[in-house]
Design an enzyme around this catalytic site. Sequence first.
Site, PDB file in Angstrom:
ATOM      1  N   PRO A   2       3.455  38.298 -56.856  1.00  0.00           N
ATOM      2  CA  PRO A   2       2.152  38.049 -56.239  1.00  0.00           C
ATOM      3  C   PRO A   2       0.991  38.204 -57.215  1.00  0.00           C
ATOM      4  O   PRO A   2       0.762  39.285 -57.733  1.00  0.00           O
ATOM      5  CB  PRO A   2       2.063  39.102 -55.130  1.00  0.00           C
ATOM      6  N   GLU A   3       0.334  37.126 -57.486  1.00  0.00           N
ATOM      7  CA  GLU A   3      -0.934  37.169 -58.213  1.00  0.00           C
ATOM      8  C   GLU A   3      -2.027  36.826 -57.210  1.00  0.00           C
ATOM      9  O   GLU A   3      -1.772  36.757 -56.022  1.00  0.00           O
ATOM     10  CB  GLU A   3      -0.905  36.188 -59.399  1.00  0.00           C
TER      11      GLU A   3
END
Length: 297
Positions: A2-3
């Site tokens: 997750p960015e």
Amino acid sequence: MPELPEVETVRRGLAPVMEGARVTKVELRRPDLRFPFPIGLAEAVEGRTFTSISRRAKYLLMHLDDGTVLISHLGMSGSFRIDWEGEAAVPGVFHHDRSKSPLHDHAVIDLARPDGKRASVIYNDPRRFGFLLLSAENQLHEHPLLRNLGVEPTGNMLDGAVLAKMLAGKKAPLKAALLDQTLIAGLGNIYVCEALWRAKLSPLRLAGTISGRGGKQTVRSERLATAIRAVIADAIAAGGSSLRDYRQADGSLGYFQHTFNVYDREGHPCPSPDCSGTIHRIVQSGRSTFYCPTCQR
DNA sequence: GTTTATTCCTGACCGC
DNA sequence: TGCGGTCAGGAATAAA
């Protein structure tokens, strides 16, 4: 991984379920994730109502009606899932995806919504690099994890001039500078690689070399700022389109099919139409960098 | 002040 | 098939 775009996608999935909903119960199934759960977390949240779900960099901020904020970070492997009361879980999902095993359901927030529906928001994180913390709304901007964050790569805040100024004089490789959350907040390894490819800039180049004299904006800084904004905007759009049917999948939020131009593409031809190069993998400060040495200079 | 290395964790993957 | 080793990476922390 997750960015920022994945976290934004999670936010957009959670917001319509959580906003306006009252917390009937919080269940913490272990004492800690990356950090110990704050003492009294469950008691602080139970009985309160979520007013809004926002995001800063890769942090999810869940605002409650008494000025308490539940801060969440997904770390490397964190995800949220929504289970609706009265709807059976999709059979077989966890048999096919061990990474989301109920074994790693670490926190469960039960909600009662104004429309009478009940749902559970479940935080799952096999590697436990994520965390849940508490803050007061009026101290949020001074929170140690949030106060030093740099500019968001969304909207129009990040332009060539801003980028040139922040990188001026920096001796670190461009790749490392873009990962620095105190400069640009929310970029991770994948989107940094993708943005550098789009901007046709080498990850090895010293960060300061894209700035002009006195930190003035240049063609390169302009190109990189545009590439970063575009990569992030495209990924958010892709995540948004995956949200439409998230409930048909497994109720989990934040992961969606995405194809990359360079990330994890070692040995593949460079996708740039006017380049006959090959994607290489190198290691910079302990992390994989994927790039095309032929067209990224 | 700036930059780099280490650490946390588990699942996926690879070679034997 | 099973076993051991390696790798992935966000960000705090320590170290250079």
